[in-house]
Design an enzyme around this catalytic site. Structure first.
Site, PDB file in Angstrom:
ATOM      1  CG  HIS A   1       5.570   9.919  -4.725  1.00 10.89           C
ATOM      2  ND1 HIS A   1       6.227   9.100  -3.834  1.00 10.89           N
ATOM      3  CD2 HIS A   1       5.662  11.182  -4.206  1.00 10.89           C
ATOM      4  CE1 HIS A   1       6.699   9.826  -2.819  1.00 10.89           C
ATOM      5  NE2 HIS A   1       6.363  11.096  -3.031  1.00 10.89           N
TER       6      HIS A   1
ATOM      7  CG  HIS B   1       7.926  12.376   0.588  1.00  8.61           C
ATOM      8  ND1 HIS B   1       8.146  13.688   0.217  1.00  8.61           N
ATOM      9  CD2 HIS B   1       7.068  12.394   1.630  1.00  8.61           C
ATOM     10  CE1 HIS B   1       7.428  14.481   1.024  1.00  8.61           C
ATOM     11  NE2 HIS B   1       6.769  13.725   1.880  1.00  8.61           N
TER      12      HIS B   1
END
Ligand SMILES: [Zn+2]
Length: 312
Positions: free
Chosen positions: A125, A164
């Site tokens: 991320h 994710h």
């Protein structure tokens, strides 16, 4: 031979009581792997202490300094409260990068076929200029760039099966045709990116491929992509190195996501990637831990993954 990258220092990144990305995750993995019957067949790799120049392959000096200063000053969070840190977090995050870079070196020096990097904090991320999620520095992005620079290779493929979407990795290489980013993830879901329409920009158009999957997807949906779609993409792109963002939070027991992947599927998925790596890049494959938050599921999934990396 398969390498296992780990350091006790990775436990020193303390995220606070109840935080899912806890030191217990790696402690559970390391305790289990070191007591397993296959431990002696793995090559244990200690991470290198690296200079910030290597992190600067992806992140700016000012961002690196801001992380270092926030830790030094004892701030509890980066990224407006999303990324928990402690005083040690900067040096641990740097050592996580040192672990993946060490794996690149061992593989390109011919000491290893592939490696699993049991590192934390995770990285996918993290954007070039900001921390996000539980991520400080983008470990896989740095590994890709480092391999390209140091070993003069052209193309790297990053396969991200963390539940994710790896927004940071995708954005960093959005317009770069020399790094292919491919992700399977729950969607819509955190972090919000990763739709089918995101396929890269400029020169990188076509070098990003997203497989957004609805909540509840499991073995069937994942295996369908791995068996029927992935091989053609990898063979056509023909990278000189494959890097895996290996999160195990698509597991059916994971507490923070809603997918239904079993550890047997993680084994089968790994075997397919190993086979492809042998076909296109002499088996050069680096797997880097991202998420996975149910300790039993994580330990069991990593075991299946490691055995498959070894060809078992
Ligand atoms: Zn994740």
């Amino acid at each position: 031979m398969t390498g296992f990258v780990y350091s006790e220092s990775y436990l020193n990144h303390i995220t606070g009581t109840g935080h899912p990305e806890s030191p217990d995750r790696l402690k559970a993995i390391a305790d289990h792997v070191r007591n397993s019957e296959y431990w002696n067949s793995l090559k244990s790799i200690k991470p290198n202490v690296i200079s910030t120049n290597i992190i600067q392959l992806i992140h700016s000096g000012s961002y690196i300094n801001s992380v270092s200063e926030a830790c030094e000053n004892g701030f509890p969070f980066l990224d407006f409260g999303d990324t928990a840190i402690c005083r040690e977090s900067y040096s641990v995050a740097k050592l996580a990068v040192g672990g993946v870079v060490q794996a690149v070196d061992e593989i390109f020096n011919g000491n290893l076929d592939n490696a699993f990097c049991a590192v934390r904090p995770p990285g996918h991320h993290a954007e070039a200029e900001s921390a996000m999620g539980f991520c400080l520095f983008n470990n896989v992005a740095i590994a890709a760039k480092y391999a390209q620079k140091k070993y003069n290779i052209e193309k790297v493929l990053i396969l991200d099966w963390d539940v994710h979407h790896g927004n940071g990795t995708q954005h960093i290489f959005d317009s770069d045709p020399t790094v292919f980013y491919l992700s399977l993830h729950q969607y819509p879901f955190y972090p919000g990116t990763g739709s089918k329409n995101e396929t890269g920009t400029g020169d990188g158009l076509g070098a990003t491929k997203n497989f957004p999957l609805s909540a509840g997807s499991g073995d069937k949906e994942y295996m369908d992509i791995f068996e029927n779609i992935l091989p053609e993409i990898v063979i056509q792109y023909s990278p000189s190195l494959i890097i895996l963002s290996a999160g195990f939070d698509a597991h059916y027991r994971d507490p923070i996501a809603n997918m239904n992947v079993s550890e047997e599927s993680f084994s089968r998925m790994t075997k397919i990637v190993v086979k492809l790596s042998r076909e296109v890049c002499e088996g050069k494959l680096i797997s880097v831990l991202e998420g996975g938050y149910d300790l039993n599921a994580l330990v069991s999934s990593v075991e299946h993954h490691l055995k498959a990396l070894q060809g078992n």
